[in-house]
Write a protein that holds these residues in place. Structure first.
Motif, PDB file in Angstrom:
ATOM      1  N   MET A  60       0.847  -1.194   0.000  1.00 46.73           N
ATOM      2  CA  MET A  60       0.000   0.000   0.000  1.00 46.73           C
ATOM      3  C   MET A  60       0.886   1.249   0.000  1.00 46.73           C
ATOM      4  N   ILE A  61       0.488   2.258  -0.741  1.00 48.66           N
ATOM      5  CA  ILE A  61       1.232   3.513  -0.794  1.00 48.66           C
ATOM      6  C   ILE A  61       1.153   4.188   0.572  1.00 48.66           C
ATOM      7  N   GLY A  62       2.314   4.556   1.111  1.00 49.51           N
ATOM      8  CA  GLY A  62       2.364   5.238   2.395  1.00 49.51           C
ATOM      9  C   GLY A  62       2.710   4.334   3.561  1.00 49.51           C
ATOM     10  N   VAL A  63       2.659   3.019   3.348  1.00 49.84           N
ATOM     11  CA  VAL A  63       2.987   2.077   4.417  1.00 49.84           C
ATOM     12  C   VAL A  63       4.496   1.888   4.473  1.00 49.84           C
ATOM     13  N   SER A  64       5.070   2.050   5.676  1.00 54.28           N
ATOM     14  CA  SER A  64       6.521   1.917   5.792  1.00 54.28           C
ATOM     15  C   SER A  64       6.943   0.643   6.509  1.00 54.28           C
ATOM     16  N   LYS A  65       6.103   0.127   7.408  1.00 54.30           N
ATOM     17  CA  LYS A  65       6.481  -1.081   8.132  1.00 54.30           C
ATOM     18  C   LYS A  65       5.234  -1.868   8.507  1.00 54.30           C
ATOM     19  N   VAL A  66       5.305  -3.193   8.321  1.00 52.27           N
ATOM     20  CA  VAL A  66       4.183  -4.080   8.643  1.00 52.27           C
ATOM     21  C   VAL A  66       4.705  -5.293   9.387  1.00 52.27           C
ATOM     22  N   SER A  67       3.967  -5.691  10.416  1.00 54.83           N
ATOM     23  CA  SER A  67       4.246  -6.937  11.116  1.00 54.83           C
ATOM     24  C   SER A  67       2.922  -7.653  11.337  1.00 54.83           C
ATOM     25  N   VAL A  68       2.866  -8.925  10.972  1.00 53.73           N
ATOM     26  CA  VAL A  68       1.656  -9.725  11.162  1.00 53.73           C
ATOM     27  C   VAL A  68       1.999 -10.850  12.125  1.00 53.73           C
ATOM     28  N   ASP A  69       1.345 -10.865  13.290  1.00 52.28           N
ATOM     29  CA  ASP A  69       1.581 -11.885  14.310  1.00 52.28           C
ATOM     30  C   ASP A  69       0.451 -12.902  14.255  1.00 52.28           C
ATOM     31  N   LEU A  70       0.750 -14.082  13.750  1.00 54.12           N
ATOM     32  CA  LEU A  70      -0.243 -15.144  13.586  1.00 54.12           C
ATOM     33  C   LEU A  70      -0.810 -15.587  14.932  1.00 54.12           C
ATOM     34  N   ASP A  71       0.041 -15.784  15.921  1.00 53.79           N
ATOM     35  CA  ASP A  71      -0.410 -16.269  17.227  1.00 53.79           C
ATOM     36  C   ASP A  71      -1.320 -15.274  17.941  1.00 53.79           C
ATOM     37  N   LYS A  72      -0.977 -14.003  17.866  1.00 55.02           N
ATOM     38  CA  LYS A  72      -1.757 -12.965  18.553  1.00 55.02           C
ATOM     39  C   LYS A  72      -2.897 -12.420  17.706  1.00 55.02           C
ATOM     40  N   GLN A  73      -2.953 -12.836  16.404  1.00 54.85           N
ATOM     41  CA  GLN A  73      -3.954 -12.307  15.478  1.00 54.85           C
ATOM     42  C   GLN A  73      -3.886 -10.781  15.466  1.00 54.85           C
ATOM     43  N   LEU A  74      -2.665 -10.264  15.256  1.00 61.10           N
ATOM     44  CA  LEU A  74      -2.428  -8.832  15.381  1.00 61.10           C
ATOM     45  C   LEU A  74      -1.574  -8.315  14.223  1.00 61.10           C
ATOM     46  N   VAL A  75      -2.009  -7.196  13.642  1.00 66.35           N
ATOM     47  CA  VAL A  75      -1.225  -6.498  12.630  1.00 66.35           C
ATOM     48  C   VAL A  75      -0.707  -5.213  13.264  1.00 66.35           C
ATOM     49  N   THR A  76       0.594  -5.002  13.180  1.00 64.79           N
ATOM     50  CA  THR A  76       1.211  -3.766  13.627  1.00 64.79           C
ATOM     51  C   THR A  76       1.731  -3.066  12.379  1.00 64.79           C
ATOM     52  N   ILE A  77       1.369  -1.788  12.222  1.00 64.56           N
ATOM     53  CA  ILE A  77       1.665  -1.115  10.959  1.00 64.56           C
ATOM     54  C   ILE A  77       2.027   0.352  11.190  1.00 64.56           C
ATOM     55  N   SER A  78       3.016   0.822  10.443  1.00 63.74           N
ATOM     56  CA  SER A  78       3.401   2.237  10.426  1.00 63.74           C
ATOM     57  C   SER A  78       3.088   2.776   9.037  1.00 63.74           C
ATOM     58  N   TYR A  79       2.466   3.947   8.992  1.00 64.14           N
ATOM     59  CA  TYR A  79       2.015   4.488   7.706  1.00 64.14           C
ATOM     60  C   TYR A  79       1.895   6.005   7.768  1.00 64.14           C
ATOM     61  N   GLU A  80       1.777   6.589   6.578  1.00 71.80           N
ATOM     62  CA  GLU A  80       1.550   8.031   6.462  1.00 71.80           C
ATOM     63  C   GLU A  80       0.625   8.288   5.278  1.00 71.80           C
ATOM     64  N   THR A  81       0.182   9.518   5.147  1.00 76.85           N
ATOM     65  CA  THR A  81      -0.712   9.906   4.060  1.00 76.85           C
ATOM     66  C   THR A  81      -0.090   9.505   2.723  1.00 76.85           C
ATOM     67  N   PRO A  82      -0.839   8.943   1.795  1.00 79.38           N
ATOM     68  CA  PRO A  82      -2.293   8.953   1.689  1.00 79.38           C
ATOM     69  C   PRO A  82      -2.996   7.784   2.383  1.00 79.38           C
ATOM     70  N   THR A  83      -2.269   6.850   2.953  1.00 81.50           N
ATOM     71  CA  THR A  83      -2.897   5.718   3.636  1.00 81.50           C
ATOM     72  C   THR A  83      -3.467   6.179   4.974  1.00 81.50           C
ATOM     73  N   ASN A  84      -4.610   5.602   5.341  1.00 78.10           N
ATOM     74  CA  ASN A  84      -5.184   5.869   6.654  1.00 78.10           C
ATOM     75  C   ASN A  84      -5.700   4.560   7.248  1.00 78.10           C
ATOM     76  N   LEU A  85      -6.103   4.610   8.505  1.00 76.76           N
ATOM     77  CA  LEU A  85      -6.527   3.399   9.203  1.00 76.76           C
ATOM     78  C   LEU A  85      -7.716   2.740   8.515  1.00 76.76           C
ATOM     79  N   ASN A  86      -8.661   3.532   8.021  1.00 75.55           N
ATOM     80  CA  ASN A  86      -9.828   2.953   7.339  1.00 75.55           C
ATOM     81  C   ASN A  86      -9.427   2.164   6.105  1.00 75.55           C
TER      82      ASN A  86
END
Length: 68
Positions: free
Chosen positions: A27-53
């Motif tokens: 995705m444009i604007g995303v700088s870092k992504v981590s997907v934790d299978l065990d915790k069912q958790l996505v950790t993400i760093s981003y900036e405009t034009p990407t937003n949480l929605n």
């Protein structure tokens, strides 16, 4: 830079986690992504034009339910 942790459900395999990681990473604007299978958790760093929605929509479109 924005930082979010997104709890999800339905993530069952490492292959699904990797596919979701790549989908979000491209995705444009995303700088870092981590997907934790065990915790069912996505950790993400981003900036405009990407937003949480738009990130949550990508997760939903990939077949997973966003919780909370």
């Amino acid at each position: 830079m924005n930082y979010s942790e997104i709890k999800l459900s339905g993530l069952k395999t490492e292959e699904q986690a990797n596919a979701l990681h790549h989908r979000l990473e491209n995705m444009i604007g995303v700088s870092k992504v981590s997907v934790d299978l065990d915790k069912q958790l996505v950790t993400i760093s981003y900036e405009t034009p990407t937003n949480l929605n738009s990130i949550e929509k990508e997760i939903y479109d990939d077949g997973f339910k966003v919780l909370g």
